[in-house]
Design a protein around this motif. Structure first.
Motif, PDB file in Angstrom:
ATOM      1  N   TRP A  96       0.833  -1.202   0.000  1.00 59.99           N
ATOM      2  CA  TRP A  96       0.000   0.000   0.000  1.00 59.99           C
ATOM      3  C   TRP A  96       0.871   1.257   0.000  1.00 59.99           C
ATOM      4  O   TRP A  96       0.638   2.204   0.755  1.00 59.99           O
ATOM      5  N   LYS A  97       1.915   1.245  -0.837  1.00 59.42           N
ATOM      6  CA  LYS A  97       2.842   2.361  -1.011  1.00 59.42           C
ATOM      7  C   LYS A  97       3.626   2.686   0.261  1.00 59.42           C
ATOM      8  O   LYS A  97       4.140   3.796   0.418  1.00 59.42           O
ATOM      9  N   ILE A  98       3.683   1.734   1.176  1.00 53.89           N
ATOM     10  CA  ILE A  98       4.444   1.909   2.419  1.00 53.89           C
ATOM     11  C   ILE A  98       5.626   0.960   2.387  1.00 53.89           C
ATOM     12  O   ILE A  98       5.464  -0.237   2.157  1.00 53.89           O
ATOM     13  N   ARG A  99       6.808   1.491   2.597  1.00 52.86           N
ATOM     14  CA  ARG A  99       8.016   0.677   2.620  1.00 52.86           C
ATOM     15  C   ARG A  99       8.082  -0.099   3.941  1.00 52.86           C
ATOM     16  O   ARG A  99       8.123   0.488   5.010  1.00 52.86           O
ATOM     17  N   VAL A 100       8.069  -1.418   3.858  1.00 56.25           N
ATOM     18  CA  VAL A 100       8.035  -2.281   5.045  1.00 56.25           C
ATOM     19  C   VAL A 100       9.411  -2.877   5.284  1.00 56.25           C
ATOM     20  O   VAL A 100      10.044  -3.389   4.354  1.00 56.25           O
ATOM     21  N   ASN A 101       9.860  -2.825   6.525  1.00 58.16           N
ATOM     22  CA  ASN A 101      11.140  -3.422   6.884  1.00 58.16           C
ATOM     23  C   ASN A 101      11.115  -4.913   6.570  1.00 58.16           C
ATOM     24  O   ASN A 101      10.199  -5.621   6.956  1.00 58.16           O
ATOM     25  N   ARG A 102      12.148  -5.382   5.855  1.00 56.45           N
ATOM     26  CA  ARG A 102      12.131  -6.767   5.413  1.00 56.45           C
ATOM     27  C   ARG A 102      12.226  -7.752   6.576  1.00 56.45           C
ATOM     28  O   ARG A 102      11.688  -8.856   6.497  1.00 56.45           O
ATOM     29  N   CYS A 103      12.878  -7.365   7.641  1.00 54.80           N
ATOM     30  CA  CYS A 103      12.937  -8.231   8.817  1.00 54.80           C
ATOM     31  C   CYS A 103      11.529  -8.428   9.389  1.00 54.80           C
ATOM     32  O   CYS A 103      11.107  -9.555   9.660  1.00 54.80           O
ATOM     33  N   PHE A 104      10.802  -7.331   9.540  1.00 57.36           N
ATOM     34  CA  PHE A 104       9.429  -7.396  10.024  1.00 57.36           C
ATOM     35  C   PHE A 104       8.559  -8.182   9.049  1.00 57.36           C
ATOM     36  O   PHE A 104       7.692  -8.974   9.444  1.00 57.36           O
ATOM     37  N   TYR A 105       8.804  -7.997   7.769  1.00 57.26           N
ATOM     38  CA  TYR A 105       8.060  -8.695   6.716  1.00 57.26           C
ATOM     39  C   TYR A 105       8.272 -10.204   6.825  1.00 57.26           C
ATOM     40  O   TYR A 105       7.332 -10.996   6.704  1.00 57.26           O
ATOM     41  N   SER A 106       9.518 -10.624   7.062  1.00 56.98           N
ATOM     42  CA  SER A 106       9.828 -12.047   7.176  1.00 56.98           C
ATOM     43  C   SER A 106       9.207 -12.650   8.431  1.00 56.98           C
ATOM     44  O   SER A 106       8.659 -13.750   8.387  1.00 56.98           O
ATOM     45  N   ILE A 107       9.289 -11.933   9.551  1.00 58.88           N
ATOM     46  CA  ILE A 107       8.706 -12.430  10.801  1.00 58.88           C
ATOM     47  C   ILE A 107       7.201 -12.627  10.643  1.00 58.88           C
ATOM     48  O   ILE A 107       6.654 -13.677  11.003  1.00 58.88           O
ATOM     49  N   CYS A 108       6.545 -11.621  10.097  1.00 60.29           N
ATOM     50  CA  CYS A 108       5.095 -11.711   9.895  1.00 60.29           C
ATOM     51  C   CYS A 108       4.747 -12.836   8.928  1.00 60.29           C
ATOM     52  O   CYS A 108       3.742 -13.536   9.108  1.00 60.29           O
ATOM     53  N   GLY A 109       5.581 -13.009   7.904  1.00 56.99           N
ATOM     54  CA  GLY A 109       5.326 -14.074   6.930  1.00 56.99           C
ATOM     55  C   GLY A 109       5.380 -15.451   7.552  1.00 56.99           C
ATOM     56  O   GLY A 109       4.497 -16.287   7.328  1.00 56.99           O
ATOM     57  N   TYR A 110       6.402 -15.708   8.350  1.00 57.50           N
ATOM     58  CA  TYR A 110       6.530 -17.019   8.993  1.00 57.50           C
ATOM     59  C   TYR A 110       5.430 -17.241  10.028  1.00 57.50           C
ATOM     60  O   TYR A 110       4.905 -18.351  10.162  1.00 57.50           O
ATOM     61  N   ILE A 111       5.067 -16.202  10.781  1.00 57.51           N
ATOM     62  CA  ILE A 111       3.994 -16.338  11.760  1.00 57.51           C
ATOM     63  C   ILE A 111       2.654 -16.547  11.051  1.00 57.51           C
ATOM     64  O   ILE A 111       1.795 -17.300  11.530  1.00 57.51           O
ATOM     65  N   TRP A 112       2.496 -15.905   9.914  1.00 59.37           N
ATOM     66  CA  TRP A 112       1.277 -16.098   9.119  1.00 59.37           C
ATOM     67  C   TRP A 112       1.172 -17.543   8.639  1.00 59.37           C
ATOM     68  O   TRP A 112       0.100 -18.151   8.693  1.00 59.37           O
ATOM     69  N   ILE A 113       2.282 -18.099   8.177  1.00 55.08           N
ATOM     70  CA  ILE A 113       2.302 -19.497   7.753  1.00 55.08           C
ATOM     71  C   ILE A 113       2.006 -20.414   8.935  1.00 55.08           C
ATOM     72  O   ILE A 113       1.260 -21.395   8.811  1.00 55.08           O
ATOM     73  N   LEU A 114       2.594 -20.088  10.095  1.00 54.73           N
ATOM     74  CA  LEU A 114       2.315 -20.852  11.305  1.00 54.73           C
ATOM     75  C   LEU A 114       0.823 -20.836  11.618  1.00 54.73           C
ATOM     76  O   LEU A 114       0.236 -21.880  11.950  1.00 54.73           O
ATOM     77  N   GLY A 115       0.195 -19.670  11.521  1.00 53.68           N
ATOM     78  CA  GLY A 115      -1.231 -19.549  11.794  1.00 53.68           C
ATOM     79  C   GLY A 115      -2.092 -20.303  10.798  1.00 53.68           C
ATOM     80  O   GLY A 115      -3.104 -20.915  11.173  1.00 53.68           O
ATOM     81  N   PHE A 116      -1.698 -20.263   9.529  1.00 56.49           N
ATOM     82  CA  PHE A 116      -2.461 -20.994   8.509  1.00 56.49           C
ATOM     83  C   PHE A 116      -2.436 -22.494   8.806  1.00 56.49           C
ATOM     84  O   PHE A 116      -3.471 -23.163   8.774  1.00 56.49           O
ATOM     85  N   GLY A 117      -1.249 -23.011   9.099  1.00 49.36           N
ATOM     86  CA  GLY A 117      -1.149 -24.425   9.431  1.00 49.36           C
ATOM     87  C   GLY A 117      -1.914 -24.772  10.697  1.00 49.36           C
ATOM     88  O   GLY A 117      -2.494 -25.862  10.808  1.00 49.36           O
ATOM     89  N   LEU A 118      -1.910 -23.844  11.660  1.00 51.04           N
ATOM     90  CA  LEU A 118      -2.646 -24.060  12.896  1.00 51.04           C
ATOM     91  C   LEU A 118      -4.144 -24.195  12.626  1.00 51.04           C
ATOM     92  O   LEU A 118      -4.813 -25.094  13.171  1.00 51.04           O
ATOM     93  N   MET A 119      -4.674 -23.330  11.776  1.00 51.70           N
ATOM     94  CA  MET A 119      -6.090 -23.409  11.437  1.00 51.70           C
ATOM     95  C   MET A 119      -6.410 -24.694  10.684  1.00 51.70           C
ATOM     96  O   MET A 119      -7.449 -25.325  10.917  1.00 51.70           O
ATOM     97  N   ALA A 120      -5.527 -25.085   9.778  1.00 49.59           N
ATOM     98  CA  ALA A 120      -5.730 -26.330   9.035  1.00 49.59           C
ATOM     99  C   ALA A 120      -5.703 -27.528   9.974  1.00 49.59           C
ATOM    100  O   ALA A 120      -6.537 -28.443   9.877  1.00 49.59           O
ATOM    101  N   ASN A 121      -4.750 -27.529  10.892  1.00 51.48           N
ATOM    102  CA  ASN A 121      -4.643 -28.626  11.851  1.00 51.48           C
ATOM    103  C   ASN A 121      -5.875 -28.711  12.744  1.00 51.48           C
ATOM    104  O   ASN A 121      -6.404 -29.802  12.993  1.00 51.48           O
ATOM    105  N   GLN A 122      -6.349 -27.554  13.212  1.00 50.52           N
ATOM    106  CA  GLN A 122      -7.527 -27.540  14.074  1.00 50.52           C
ATOM    107  C   GLN A 122      -8.768 -27.978  13.313  1.00 50.52           C
ATOM    108  O   GLN A 122      -9.630 -28.687  13.856  1.00 50.52           O
ATOM    109  N   GLY A 123      -8.864 -27.573  12.050  1.00 51.11           N
ATOM    110  CA  GLY A 123     -10.001 -27.988  11.241  1.00 51.11           C
ATOM    111  C   GLY A 123     -10.044 -29.493  11.048  1.00 51.11           C
ATOM    112  O   GLY A 123     -11.101 -30.125  11.184  1.00 51.11           O
TER     113      GLY A 123
END
Length: 297
Positions: A96-123
């Motif tokens: 959204w035209k905002i420069r995001v720190n790549r470290c923060f981007y990577s952390i959020c990405g891995y946590i997002w993947i963790l959450g997706f798998g968590l929802m799949a596992n719970q389902g």
């Protein structure tokens, strides 16, 4: 690029919601689990009620906290190591035209993947629970049947099709039929196996100790194993419930880490974020003249 990243995040949110649908429907749509009977001489459902050694809240907080802390610390060290060596050759991502720190981007990405798998596992866990409808080990005590004549006058092999419980809370009554697979076992196995896989791929071997990362992995698996065994100890699940949940959580964790997180490959060495050393080596290879054997001409 900014619009593309924003659109990808939006679509991924929709995908996460879709994966969470089974759990939401089962828990809030008042769907009854499978009503199955039991043999009157079945001793496996006559254990006393016992409070949980590890509550669901504690399990979620501890497993989530460990993953977030270790992933964050590891990615921060990786990021500053790359910056210190001046190997980053492309700017930070735009959202959204905002420069995001790549470290923060990577952390959020891995946590997002963790959450997706968590929802799949719970389902998948909830699908198994509501479909099988297995009775918990403390079913008889918690149910407190209205008619107990079959308990004292039980014929070997007599199957009880239906029992009327005096338990007034419908939520507790339904929970008595959700023994297989164990949700604690599947969740703990998923969270800790995911973290152990991350540690293997993202934490390097240190010069002063060779086994540090392996000790961390041992702690992860030991915590998951203890959590799973506590469900048998507390008479919440049968051993096969725990085994099934642990296997399910492990499979989902390995699948998520291997295919969704792509084996936790270094985010600074693939995609659009290349290391200058990789680029220089590629240029040198392309610039080298091909060696032709003139004797063969």
């Amino acid at each position: 690029m900014a619009v593309k990243n924003a659109l990808r995040i939006f679509i991924d949110v929709i995908m996460l919601i879709l994966v969470a649908v089974p759990s939401v429907v089962f828990k809030f749509a008042n769907i009854q689990p499978t009503q199955r009977g039991f043999y009157c001489d079945d001793e496996s459902i006559r254990y006393p009620y016992h409070s949980s050694t590890i509550s669901t809240t504690a399990l979620i907080l501890v497993s989530g906290f460990m993953n977030i802390v270790i992933i964050s610390i590891c990615e921060i060290f990786h990021y500053h190591g790359v910056r210190r060596k001046k190997e980053a050759t492309t700017p930070e991502p735009l959202i959204w035209k905002i420069r995001v720190n790549r470290c923060f981007y990577s952390i959020c990405g891995y946590i997002w993947i963790l959450g997706f798998g968590l929802m799949a596992n719970q389902g998948l866990t909830d699908i198994g629970k509501w479909t099988v409808g297995r009775l918990r080990p403390h079913f008889i005590q918690a149910c407190d049947p209205a008619n107990k004549t079959w308990i004292n006058n039980c014929n070997v092999g007599q199957y009880i099709e239906e029992v009327i419980c005096t338990q007034p809370d419908q939520k507790i009554f339904n929970d008595l039929r959700l023994s297989f697979p164990s949700g604690h076992a599947s969740l703990s196995a998923y969270a800790m196996v995911f973290l152990a896989y991350y540690i293997q791929k993202r934490i390097p071997r240190f010069a002063y100790t060779y086994l540090l990362k392996n000790v961390l992995q041992f702690v992860c698996i030991a915590m998951a194993w203890f959590c799973a065994l506590s469900r048998v100890m507390d008479y919440k699940h049968h051993p096969t419930d725990v085994l099934g949940g642990f296997i399910l959580g492990t499979i989902v964790a390995l699948f998520t880490a291997r295919f969704l997180a792509e084996g936790f490959r270094n985010p600074y060495t693939h995609g659009s974020y290349k290391r200058s050393g990789d680029i220089d080596r590629r240029r040198n290879v392309e610039a080298e003249p091909s060696h032709v054997d003139t004797n063969s001409l």
